[in-house]
Design a protein around this motif. Structure first.
Motif, PDB file in Angstrom:
ATOM      1  N   LEU A 122       0.822  -1.204   0.000  1.00  0.00           N
ATOM      2  CA  LEU A 122       0.000   0.000   0.000  1.00  0.00           C
ATOM      3  C   LEU A 122       0.859   1.259   0.000  1.00  0.00           C
ATOM      4  CD1 LEU A 122      -2.993  -0.769   2.401  1.00  0.00           C
ATOM      5  CD2 LEU A 122      -2.778  -1.173  -0.059  1.00  0.00           C
ATOM      6  N   ARG A 123       2.091   1.159   0.496  1.00  0.00           N
ATOM      7  CA  ARG A 123       2.969   2.329   0.537  1.00  0.00           C
ATOM      8  C   ARG A 123       3.198   2.905  -0.851  1.00  0.00           C
ATOM      9  NH1 ARG A 123       6.378   0.330   3.317  1.00  0.00           N
ATOM     10  NH2 ARG A 123       5.469   1.270   5.175  1.00  0.00           N
ATOM     11  N   ASP A 124       3.140   2.074  -1.859  1.00  0.00           N
ATOM     12  CA  ASP A 124       3.376   2.550  -3.222  1.00  0.00           C
ATOM     13  C   ASP A 124       2.160   3.245  -3.818  1.00  0.00           C
ATOM     14  OD1 ASP A 124       5.593   1.068  -2.652  1.00  0.00           O
ATOM     15  OD2 ASP A 124       5.337  -0.394  -4.247  1.00  0.00           O
ATOM     16  N   ALA A 125       1.028   3.263  -3.105  1.00  0.00           N
ATOM     17  CA  ALA A 125      -0.241   3.666  -3.706  1.00  0.00           C
ATOM     18  C   ALA A 125      -0.224   5.083  -4.250  1.00  0.00           C
ATOM     19  CB  ALA A 125      -1.374   3.501  -2.695  1.00  0.00           C
ATOM     20  N   ALA A 126       0.172   6.060  -3.419  1.00  0.00           N
ATOM     21  CA  ALA A 126       0.118   7.454  -3.857  1.00  0.00           C
ATOM     22  C   ALA A 126       1.064   7.705  -5.024  1.00  0.00           C
ATOM     23  CB  ALA A 126       0.435   8.386  -2.687  1.00  0.00           C
ATOM     24  N   PHE A 127       2.299   7.178  -4.929  1.00  0.00           N
ATOM     25  CA  PHE A 127       3.249   7.346  -6.027  1.00  0.00           C
ATOM     26  C   PHE A 127       2.727   6.687  -7.301  1.00  0.00           C
ATOM     27  CE2 PHE A 127       6.517   8.110  -2.688  1.00  0.00           C
ATOM     28  CZ  PHE A 127       7.043   9.280  -3.195  1.00  0.00           C
ATOM     29  N   THR A 128       2.094   5.529  -7.148  1.00  0.00           N
ATOM     30  CA  THR A 128       1.586   4.799  -8.313  1.00  0.00           C
ATOM     31  C   THR A 128       0.511   5.593  -9.037  1.00  0.00           C
ATOM     32  OG1 THR A 128       2.091   2.664  -7.280  1.00  0.00           O
ATOM     33  CG2 THR A 128       0.475   2.674  -9.076  1.00  0.00           C
ATOM     34  N   VAL A 129      -0.481   6.061  -8.299  1.00  0.00           N
ATOM     35  CA  VAL A 129      -1.571   6.803  -8.937  1.00  0.00           C
ATOM     36  C   VAL A 129      -1.056   8.107  -9.531  1.00  0.00           C
ATOM     37  CG1 VAL A 129      -3.764   7.998  -8.519  1.00  0.00           C
ATOM     38  CG2 VAL A 129      -3.357   5.739  -7.511  1.00  0.00           C
ATOM     39  N   HIS A 130      -0.166   8.790  -8.805  1.00  0.00           N
ATOM     40  CA  HIS A 130       0.399  10.027  -9.332  1.00  0.00           C
ATOM     41  C   HIS A 130       1.151   9.766 -10.634  1.00  0.00           C
ATOM     42  CE1 HIS A 130       3.338  13.384  -9.633  1.00  0.00           C
ATOM     43  NE2 HIS A 130       2.332  14.094  -9.161  1.00  0.00           N
ATOM     44  N   THR A 131       1.909   8.679 -10.674  1.00  0.00           N
ATOM     45  CA  THR A 131       2.668   8.339 -11.875  1.00  0.00           C
ATOM     46  C   THR A 131       1.753   8.011 -13.042  1.00  0.00           C
ATOM     47  OG1 THR A 131       4.583   7.536 -10.640  1.00  0.00           O
ATOM     48  CG2 THR A 131       4.282   6.661 -12.854  1.00  0.00           C
ATOM     49  N   LEU A 132       0.778   7.134 -12.797  1.00  0.00           N
ATOM     50  CA  LEU A 132      -0.105   6.705 -13.886  1.00  0.00           C
ATOM     51  C   LEU A 132      -0.903   7.882 -14.439  1.00  0.00           C
ATOM     52  CD1 LEU A 132      -1.323   3.296 -12.423  1.00  0.00           C
ATOM     53  CD2 LEU A 132       0.324   3.650 -14.256  1.00  0.00           C
ATOM     54  N   PHE A 133      -1.414   8.732 -13.557  1.00  0.00           N
ATOM     55  CA  PHE A 133      -2.137   9.916 -14.020  1.00  0.00           C
ATOM     56  C   PHE A 133      -1.188  10.888 -14.710  1.00  0.00           C
ATOM     57  CE2 PHE A 133      -6.140   9.077 -11.855  1.00  0.00           C
ATOM     58  CZ  PHE A 133      -7.028   9.739 -12.686  1.00  0.00           C
ATOM     59  N   GLY A 134       0.005  11.051 -14.119  1.00  0.00           N
ATOM     60  CA  GLY A 134       0.951  11.988 -14.701  1.00  0.00           C
ATOM     61  C   GLY A 134       1.372  11.613 -16.102  1.00  0.00           C
ATOM     62  N   LEU A 135       1.353  10.313 -16.410  1.00  0.00           N
ATOM     63  CA  LEU A 135       1.712   9.848 -17.753  1.00  0.00           C
ATOM     64  C   LEU A 135       0.501   9.696 -18.667  1.00  0.00           C
ATOM     65  CD1 LEU A 135       4.365   7.100 -16.937  1.00  0.00           C
ATOM     66  CD2 LEU A 135       4.778   9.431 -17.726  1.00  0.00           C
ATOM     67  N   GLY A 136      -0.709   9.865 -18.111  1.00  0.00           N
ATOM     68  CA  GLY A 136      -1.915   9.770 -18.930  1.00  0.00           C
ATOM     69  C   GLY A 136      -2.571   8.406 -18.961  1.00  0.00           C
ATOM     70  N   TYR A 137      -2.170   7.499 -18.040  1.00  0.00           N
ATOM     71  CA  TYR A 137      -2.736   6.146 -18.032  1.00  0.00           C
ATOM     72  C   TYR A 137      -3.913   6.063 -17.059  1.00  0.00           C
ATOM     73  CZ  TYR A 137       1.305   4.686 -20.737  1.00  0.00           C
ATOM     74  OH  TYR A 137       2.242   4.553 -21.723  1.00  0.00           O
ATOM     75  N   LYS A 138      -5.023   6.661 -17.436  1.00  0.00           N
ATOM     76  CA  LYS A 138      -6.182   6.706 -16.548  1.00  0.00           C
ATOM     77  C   LYS A 138      -6.796   5.323 -16.344  1.00  0.00           C
ATOM     78  CE  LYS A 138      -7.329  11.514 -17.624  1.00  0.00           C
ATOM     79  NZ  LYS A 138      -8.355  12.453 -18.131  1.00  0.00           N
ATOM     80  N   ASP A 139      -6.814   4.488 -17.379  1.00  0.00           N
ATOM     81  CA  ASP A 139      -7.392   3.143 -17.238  1.00  0.00           C
ATOM     82  C   ASP A 139      -6.571   2.302 -16.264  1.00  0.00           C
ATOM     83  OD1 ASP A 139      -9.371   3.794 -19.014  1.00  0.00           O
ATOM     84  OD2 ASP A 139      -8.444   2.786 -20.723  1.00  0.00           O
ATOM     85  N   ASP A 140      -5.257   2.400 -16.348  1.00  0.00           N
ATOM     86  CA  ASP A 140      -4.397   1.658 -15.423  1.00  0.00           C
ATOM     87  C   ASP A 140      -4.563   2.179 -14.002  1.00  0.00           C
ATOM     88  OD1 ASP A 140      -2.182  -0.052 -17.159  1.00  0.00           O
ATOM     89  OD2 ASP A 140      -2.939   1.680 -18.228  1.00  0.00           O
ATOM     90  N   ALA A 141      -4.689   3.495 -13.863  1.00  0.00           N
ATOM     91  CA  ALA A 141      -4.904   4.073 -12.536  1.00  0.00           C
ATOM     92  C   ALA A 141      -6.228   3.602 -11.950  1.00  0.00           C
ATOM     93  CB  ALA A 141      -4.872   5.599 -12.614  1.00  0.00           C
ATOM     94  N   GLU A 142      -7.264   3.545 -12.769  1.00  0.00           N
ATOM     95  CA  GLU A 142      -8.569   3.083 -12.290  1.00  0.00           C
ATOM     96  C   GLU A 142      -8.510   1.618 -11.865  1.00  0.00           C
ATOM     97  OE1 GLU A 142     -13.280   2.964 -13.650  1.00  0.00           O
ATOM     98  OE2 GLU A 142     -11.732   3.539 -15.093  1.00  0.00           O
ATOM     99  N   ALA A 143      -7.818   0.797 -12.650  1.00  0.00           N
ATOM    100  CA  ALA A 143      -7.676  -0.618 -12.287  1.00  0.00           C
ATOM    101  C   ALA A 143      -6.949  -0.759 -10.961  1.00  0.00           C
ATOM    102  CB  ALA A 143      -6.917  -1.363 -13.389  1.00  0.00           C
ATOM    103  N   PHE A 144      -5.920   0.053 -10.741  1.00  0.00           N
ATOM    104  CA  PHE A 144      -5.177  -0.015  -9.494  1.00  0.00           C
ATOM    105  C   PHE A 144      -6.035   0.428  -8.315  1.00  0.00           C
ATOM    106  CE2 PHE A 144      -2.514   1.980  -6.243  1.00  0.00           C
ATOM    107  CZ  PHE A 144      -1.690   0.912  -5.918  1.00  0.00           C
ATOM    108  N   VAL A 145      -6.785   1.511  -8.469  1.00  0.00           N
ATOM    109  CA  VAL A 145      -7.643   1.996  -7.379  1.00  0.00           C
ATOM    110  C   VAL A 145      -8.741   0.982  -7.068  1.00  0.00           C
ATOM    111  CG1 VAL A 145      -9.295   3.789  -6.711  1.00  0.00           C
ATOM    112  CG2 VAL A 145      -7.115   4.424  -7.745  1.00  0.00           C
ATOM    113  N   ASN A 146      -9.291   0.341  -8.089  1.00  0.00           N
ATOM    114  CA  ASN A 146     -10.296  -0.696  -7.851  1.00  0.00           C
ATOM    115  C   ASN A 146      -9.697  -1.868  -7.078  1.00  0.00           C
ATOM    116  OD1 ASN A 146     -12.365   0.692  -9.127  1.00  0.00           O
ATOM    117  ND2 ASN A 146     -11.981  -0.250 -11.122  1.00  0.00           N
TER     118      ASN A 146
END
Length: 611
Positions: A281-305
């Motif tokens: 879970l520690r990677d969560a904020a960095f992960t979502v920030h990275t995926l959104f920052g690169l434009g990968y909204k579908d991957d970010a949504e899959a991760f949040v789900n």
């Protein structure tokens, strides 16, 4: 004379979003777990060259070796060249769109190896030596005629096929195949290893069909990377880091594991060897920030789900880590029959850290969800999770915990844990004030937020150190205190933060581009923690010191291997990689630092407010 063992940086990785294989620069697959990242290994020579098993393909003649990923893909090419020949070994796991799978025969899991002679002629030796269940089982390999060779364990069936005849013999204690073949210019040989656990195995043809699967796999990776919106000066490194993260994503659930390996040591010959094949879970904020920052909204949504599913059963108490399906990782235990990488014991599977108390993960989860939803209102279930995180933090923020570095000696009042508790409440209060969440006492949350700030400012600051310290009441320098600026607790240009950075430089930086995570790890002679270098880059950029930020960033990038992959740590004396490999946290840091540099230079960066 036995060749020395490959160094950790001598490996590259291929995968299909379900599992991964590590391949040395000698053409040997020394790590593969099927069908999942955390399944028992089929090849495990990286943690025991005698018992682990491997699959090597290389020329018999000494050759100069180079390698690369085919542009914008996770398909690896290893080139062996000498005075008389040049051969190219291409390794990949088959992956394509669901639409393409419906149109043609597609394997459940397939690893393809193609060896081609580009010029001259060369003799190639192939050695196939699988060992199942972390090297405990030497499988019986049986011929199935034109379908190749088959071996298995229970319902798990493995099938090896090739363009050439293989001869499995009893060699010593293990049945394995050794084949030598001479290739002339233009000749190509294909090997296909398939795995199946449900019903009959799908075994697509070799020859042109394998080449078609290669082309479809190239297309799939390039289609995915084309969605990236990064156009900055570090495009090559950002693309490779993004592709590495995609390799570490478990496609069926959206989880992202920390690394595909276990027990690669943080100190050669030592016992700091952990199983990282789970999602933290520690990677969560960095992960979502990275995926959104690169434009990968579908991957970010899959991760949040996945995040919502994984935390559902244990809330309000969150676990530190979960497996790819959101379950608790198995209990940690030692594989006593394995010798370890360069005799670094023990070899562990499972991870005891999943049982620890790490209060920082609440802020990580809340920050990730808030960033994901932005100005939108979270749905009912997500709001429930956010409220539970806030209520838990209000009740427990002042407890000692194991901290983000997962210390096993004793609990402490870590400054970073306090910071992330503050982040939890700060983000929820902000969402409440914008009308995006309700159902909790805003005054209660505000009162706790003020108390946490006071605790950090009064007790997290060490007068003796002249900086923010690792824990409240301590005088130990820790690189995680740089994140006080990243998360908006204090401005990077403030006097306290500048003094904190100066002290980190003095005590934790052995050379430009390398940062130890804290004084304890430095005293234990661990490697520098690669992620911390990117934290320093981000901090310098936020401080307005862009030239220095670029200097640190480029120095840090120089410690990647020849195909731009990072391990967890770096030996400051030799530059060698240490720890599990490749490491998601490091690649997340590399991308986030590049995004911060780009956004600040373009004037689009939004600093988080302090309150």
């Amino acid at each position: 004379m036995t060749a020395p063992a490959p160094k950790i940086q001598d490996y590259a990785v291929i995968g299909d979003g379900r599992s991964a294989a590590l391949i040395s620069n000698r053409g040997s697959i020394d790590w593969l777990c099927w069908p999942r990242f955390d399944s028992p290994s089929v090849f495990g020579a990286i943690v025991d060259p005698n018992r682990g098993g491997h699959w090597s393909i290389c020329p018999t003649q000494d050759s100069k070796v180079s390698r690369r990923y085919i542009d914008k893909t996770n398909i690896l090419e290893t080139i062996f060249a000498n005075d008389s020949s040049k051969i190219v070994l291409t390794d990949f796991m088959s992956v394509t769109s669901e639409e393409n799978k419906r149109k043609r025969l597609w394997p459940e899991h397939e690893l393809v190896r193609q060896i081609k002679c580009d010029s001259g002629d060369a003799e190639v030796i192939v050695e196939f030596n699988p060992r199942l269940d972390y090297g405990r089982i030497e499988p019986k390999i049986e011929s199935v005629g034109k379908l190749g060779w088959r071996f298995g364990l229970g319902a798990h069936v493995y099938t090896l096929r090739s363009d050439i005849d293989l001869d499995f013999k009893q060699s010593g204690e293990s049945p394995h195949a050794i084949a030598k073949v001479r290739l002339k210019a233009g000749e190509l040989i294909t090997f296909s290893l398939n795995f199946s656990e449900e019903g009959p195995a799908v075994l697509p043809p070799l020859g042109d069909s394998a080449t078609e699967r290669l082309n479809l796999t190239i297309g799939w990776w390039r289609d995915w990377i084309a969605k990236s919106n990064y156009r900055g000066r570090y495009g090559r490194q950002v693309i490779r880091s993004a592709l590495a993260l995609k390799l570490l994503s478990y496609a069926p659930s959206g989880a992202i594991i920390a690394a595909p390996t276990t027990s690669l040591p943080e100190r050669i010959g030592g016992d700091l060897n952990w199983d990282y094949r789970f999602a933290w879970l520690r990677d969560a904020a960095f992960t979502v920030h990275t995926l959104f920052g690169l434009g990968y909204k579908d991957d970010a949504e899959a991760f949040v789900n996945w995040l919502l599913h994984a935390t559902n059963l244990t809330r309000p108490r969150l676990c530190v880590s979960y497996d790819v399906f959101g379950e608790r990782p198995p209990d940690e235990h030692t594989l006593t029959h394995l010798g370890g990488y360069l005799n670094s014991r023990p070899v562990r599977i499972g991870n005891l850290a999943s049982e620890q108390l790490q209060l920082d993960i609440y802020g990580e989860v809340v920050e990730a969800v808030c960033h994901f939803f932005g100005d939108k209102e979270p749905d009912h279930e997500m709001q429930k999770m956010l409220r539970q995180c806030g209520e838990y933090v209000c009740e427990h923020w002042n407890q000692p915990d194991n901290g983000m570095w997962e210390a096993r000696d004793k609990l402490r009042h870590y400054t970073h844990s306090r910071l992330m508790c503050w982040v939890t409440l700060d983000r929820l209060i902000e969402m409440h004030e914008c009308g995006r969440i309700s159902g909790f006492s805003i005054e209660k949350f505000k009162t706790a937020r003020v108390a946490i700030r006071r605790e950090i400012e009064e007790n997290g600051w060490s007068k003796k150190l002249g900086a923010y310290a690792q824990a409240c009441g301590s005088d130990v320098a820790d690189a995680s205190t740089l994140l006080l600026a990243y998360h908006g607790f204090e401005d990077a240009s403030s006097e306290r933060m500048q003094k904190t950075h100066a002290r980190i430089r003095e005590r934790l930086v052995p050379r430009i581009g390398l940062v130890h995570r804290n004084e304890q790890s430095k005293d234990r002679h661990e490697g520098a923690f690669a992620l911390c270098s990117f934290w320093e880059t981000d901090f310098l950029a936020r401080s307005g010191k862009l030239d220095e930020a670029h200097e640190v960033y480029e120095a840090a990038l120089s410690f990647a291997n020849d195909v731009d992959l990072f391990a967890e740590e770096i030996d400051p004396e030799t530059g060698d990689a240490l720890g599990n490999f490749p490491q998601a946290f490091t690649h997340l840091g590399a991308i986030n630092a590049a995004l911060t540099l780009r956004d600040i230079e373009e004037g689009t960066h939004k600093l988080k407010r302090t309150s």
